[in-house]
Motif scaffolding. Structure first.
Motif, PDB file in Angstrom:
ATOM      1  N   THR A  41      -5.621   1.805   3.258  1.00  0.00           N
ATOM      2  CA  THR A  41      -4.205   1.866   3.638  1.00  0.00           C
ATOM      3  C   THR A  41      -4.002   1.376   5.059  1.00  0.00           C
ATOM      4  N   HIS A  42      -4.895   1.788   5.945  1.00  0.00           N
ATOM      5  CA  HIS A  42      -4.767   1.410   7.352  1.00  0.00           C
ATOM      6  C   HIS A  42      -4.910  -0.100   7.533  1.00  0.00           C
TER       7      HIS A  42
ATOM      8  N   GLY B  66       2.108   5.739  -3.822  1.00  0.00           N
ATOM      9  CA  GLY B  66       0.817   6.072  -4.399  1.00  0.00           C
ATOM     10  C   GLY B  66      -0.079   4.879  -4.644  1.00  0.00           C
TER      11      GLY B  66
ATOM     12  N   LEU C 194       1.788   5.020   0.947  1.00  0.00           N
ATOM     13  CA  LEU C 194       1.453   6.396   0.566  1.00  0.00           C
ATOM     14  C   LEU C 194       2.503   6.988  -0.379  1.00  0.00           C
ATOM     15  N   GLU C 195       3.786   6.707  -0.117  1.00  0.00           N
ATOM     16  CA  GLU C 195       4.857   7.250  -0.959  1.00  0.00           C
ATOM     17  C   GLU C 195       4.782   6.708  -2.386  1.00  0.00           C
TER      18      GLU C 195
ATOM     19  N   LEU D 242      -2.260   3.548  -2.521  1.00  0.00           N
ATOM     20  CA  LEU D 242      -3.577   3.861  -1.964  1.00  0.00           C
ATOM     21  C   LEU D 242      -3.526   5.253  -1.353  1.00  0.00           C
ATOM     22  N   SER D 243      -4.688   5.831  -1.153  1.00  0.00           N
ATOM     23  CA  SER D 243      -4.755   7.122  -0.473  1.00  0.00           C
ATOM     24  C   SER D 243      -4.772   6.876   1.037  1.00  0.00           C
ATOM     25  N   ASP D 244      -4.633   7.941   1.808  1.00  0.00           N
ATOM     26  CA  ASP D 244      -4.612   7.821   3.258  1.00  0.00           C
ATOM     27  C   ASP D 244      -6.033   7.612   3.777  1.00  0.00           C
ATOM     28  N   GLY D 245      -6.467   6.363   3.749  1.00  0.00           N
ATOM     29  CA  GLY D 245      -7.812   6.020   4.194  1.00  0.00           C
ATOM     30  C   GLY D 245      -7.829   4.643   4.828  1.00  0.00           C
TER      31      GLY D 245
ATOM     32  N   LYS E  78       2.711   1.883   6.138  1.00  0.00           N
ATOM     33  CA  LYS E  78       1.804   2.978   5.773  1.00  0.00           C
ATOM     34  C   LYS E  78       2.536   4.035   4.952  1.00  0.00           C
ATOM     35  N   GLU E  79       3.737   4.393   5.397  1.00  0.00           N
ATOM     36  CA  GLU E  79       4.525   5.383   4.667  1.00  0.00           C
ATOM     37  C   GLU E  79       4.857   4.894   3.259  1.00  0.00           C
TER      38      GLU E  79
END
Length: 322
Positions: free
Chosen positions: A232-233, A224, A221-222, A226-229, A217-218
């Motif tokens: 990503t999960h 870029g 996100l790092e 995907l966004s935190d949604g 996940k990190e």
């Protein structure tokens, strides 16, 4: 914050466990394929002649008629066979034990991991090294497994019962009945049978699953990507599920067999312990026997992990103001 992490992890784990229970049952049945001590109908005992030609005539007939062992089949075939021979409801055999197991084991490991993660996260960078994540997973998995082992033993036995001949089945009515009968017939210590394997497996699963989820996940996100949604999960969950499946399947096979073995007074048990079970399994069935049930394992672990972490993230959002 500590109690909140236990609640979040518990809710997510129960939902994930209940929704993927049929896949877990099929995995258990596959892992038990090939056990040499399981009673079956492949041998018919005491085949004797129904007549004698004379008192001096000698007829030699085999006393045991050996029939070929049934072929090993895949997860889909096992699922169909369960439905045909035991009914659709059989896919949810042991569901009460699964719910209890998730309530005890997963609530503990998820909550404790959350506590350790907040404690060990660097406040300046708001990050946690991978080694610390793995360490938190090992500790929380061990504690959770020790707490949930009785429910784990009951779950394995209830899931495996339908594959036995009718006169060898335990016929537990519920997880409570299973725990009561085991304590009465085999002693309270039987509730922690295979606990060393359970602890080892839980340490590996929790460390690989939770640590790899956080790490994946990190990284997403790092970079870029995907966004935190939810996207990503889900992506991070698939990574975590695959890593956990590969790492834990050998221990899971041994754990399942040790927990499921039937111990009777005056009769030597099939396995003396985890190591003996591993040696006998590899000797009789080959090293790849340790990856029996891998397809349903990853088929279950993938959806389970996705449901677990997606639900966890949503529950966190709902409870963020509490």
């Amino acid at each position: 914050m500590g109690l909140k992490g236990f609640v979040e992890g518990g809710v997510a784990s129960v939902i994930a466990g209940a929704s993927t229970h049929p896949l877990d049952l099929i995995k258990v049945r596959m892992q038990l394929q090939g056990e040499s001590h399981v009673p079956n109908l492949s041998s018919v005992q005491s085949c004797r002649p129904a007549f004698a030609l004379s008192s001096t005539a000698t007829i030699s007939l085999p006393t045991t008629l050996e029939l070929p062992a049934p072929p090993r089949v895949g997860p889909l075939s096992i699922g169909v066979r369960i439905i045909q021979s035991e009914g659709t409801a059989a896919l949810f055999s042991g569901i009460s034990a699964t719910l209890l197991r998730q309530t005890l084991y997963s609530t503990t490991r998820m909550g404790l991991y959350d506590v350790l993660k907040h404690k060990w996260t660097d406040p300046d960078t708001n990050s946690m090294p991978l080694a610390s994540k793995i360490g938190a997973g090992l500790i929380s998995g061990a504690v959770g497994a020790a707490v949930g082992n009785p429910a784990d033993v009951a779950m394995v036995r209830m899931q495996a019962d339908g594959r036995l001949p009718v006169d060898h089945r335990r016929n537990y009515k519920s997880v409570v009945d299973a725990l009561r009968q085991m304590s009465k017939q085999e002693g309270v210590a039987s509730l922690w049978r295979g606990s060393s394997l359970t602890v080892n497996r839980a340490m590996i699963v929790t460390a690989s699953q939770l640590a790899s989820y956080d790490q994946a996940k990190e990284m997403i996100l790092e970079k870029g990507l995907l966004s935190d949604g939810i996207g990503t999960h889900v992506a991070a969950s698939f990574v975590a599920g695959f890593v956990a499946s590969v790492a834990s399947n050998p221990i899971d096979v041994i754990k399942t067999r040790v927990m499921n073995m039937k111990v009777e007074p005056g009769v030597e048990p099939p396995y003396k312990g985890a190591l003996d079970c591993a040696v006998k399994t590899v000797k009789a069935e080959g090293p790849m026997a340790l990856y029996k049930g891998f397809i349903p394992t990853i088929s279950r672990q993938g959806p389970f992990t996705v449901v677990l972490f997606v639900t966890l993230e949503q529950v966190r959002k709902l409870l963020k103001d509490f």
